[in-house]
Enzyme design. Structure first.
Site, PDB file in Angstrom:
ATOM      1  N   ASP A  83      -8.878 -75.217  14.240  1.00  0.00           N
ATOM      2  CA  ASP A  83      -8.399 -73.863  14.503  1.00  0.00           C
ATOM      3  C   ASP A  83      -8.721 -73.525  15.952  1.00  0.00           C
ATOM      4  OD1 ASP A  83      -7.705 -73.804  11.879  1.00  0.00           O
ATOM      5  OD2 ASP A  83      -9.115 -72.228  11.276  1.00  0.00           O
ATOM      6  N   ASP A  98      -0.270 -67.258   3.098  1.00  0.00           N
ATOM      7  CA  ASP A  98      -1.659 -66.784   3.136  1.00  0.00           C
ATOM      8  C   ASP A  98      -1.751 -65.536   2.277  1.00  0.00           C
ATOM      9  OD1 ASP A  98      -1.987 -68.794   5.053  1.00  0.00           O
ATOM     10  OD2 ASP A  98      -1.521 -67.423   6.689  1.00  0.00           O
TER      11      ASP A  98
END
Length: 249
Positions: free
Chosen positions: A8, A129
């Protein structure tokens, strides 16, 4: 079954967030390219990358870091975060990505996802998500009224390569994957599903290899790998053994 190590990116560095909060970022490696090389050397076969700044900005922000990662590893790379247009998709695929992950745009403009799947077969994944069972967008900053399965079914038959399903309430806090909702999603659609959010220990790897979870394409691991809670050699050996057993059946 694939275990995807995660990189990330925030401000050009390799970080992990807690519950998707940019203010709760821990830097694990200031050199994402070196991290990509390390994952390849450990035996991983894929790499999952997220441009966190890009997810909030709606456009790629960590492009230089992604380019460096692509140069550093031979492994296929999938990237999500801020990819919102066909031109953007085409540009990233031309730069060496194996597949792009479309999240916010999958909610805002499902037709663009379907068009992208036609233009780039097998190279477009959808990121779903969820927070409290509802789909979140704009880098998890906004909740929608869409249910997870409701959104996923919009892409049945479109050629989506995979759905990456993240339970935001578990992300980065090492309490285990939400197997119930992940497997329910996998049962509801024919698109391969990748589990994300909360993978905590080798027990999650064993759970992933049980018969009811074999329909999944795999799972993504971030913090558990960085913190040493999962030994890469042990995890990959378990997966390899399960693959061999499946071939022999």
């Amino acid at each position: 079954m694939i275990l995807f190590p995660a990189i990330d990116l925030k401000d050009g560095q390799c970080v992990r967030l807690k519950l998707g909060d940019m203010a709760q970022a821990t830097v694990y490696n200031p050199d994402p390219a070196a991290q990509a090389r390390a994952f390849e050397e450990q035996g991983f076969e894929w790499l999952h990358v997220v441009d966190l700044n890009g997810a909030f900005a709606g456009e790629s922000v960590n492009g230089a870091a992604v380019d460096a990662i692509l140069k550093a590893t031979k492994n296929p790379v999938q990237l999500g975060g801020g990819i919102r247009t066909l031109a953007h998709i085409e540009s990233w695929l031309a730069r060496g990505l194996t597949r792009v992950i479309l999240g916010t745009v999958a909610v805002r403009d499902p037709a663009l996802v379907i068009e992208a799947c036609r233009a780039f077969p097998g190279r477009v994944a959808v990121g779903i998500d969820a927070k409290g069972g509802k789909v979140a967008v704009e880098g998890w900053a906004e909740a929608s009224e869409l249910g997870v399965i409701e959104l996923a079914r919009k892409f049945e038959g479109a050629g989506v390569a995979a759905i990456i399903y993240t339970d935001i309430d578990r992300d980065g806090i090492l309490i285990g994957i939400n197997w119930e909702s992940t497997l329910a999603l996998a049962d509801a659609v024919s698109i391969p599903v990748i589990a994300s959010g909360g993978l905590a220990s080798i027990e999650d790897i064993r759970r992933m290899l049980r018969p009811d979870a074999r329909k999944l394409e795999g799972a993504i691991s971030g913090r558990a790998l960085y913190d040493g809670r999962i030994d890469p050699g042990e995890a990959l050996a378990l997966i390899k053994s399960a693959r061999q057993a499946e071939v022999q059946q």
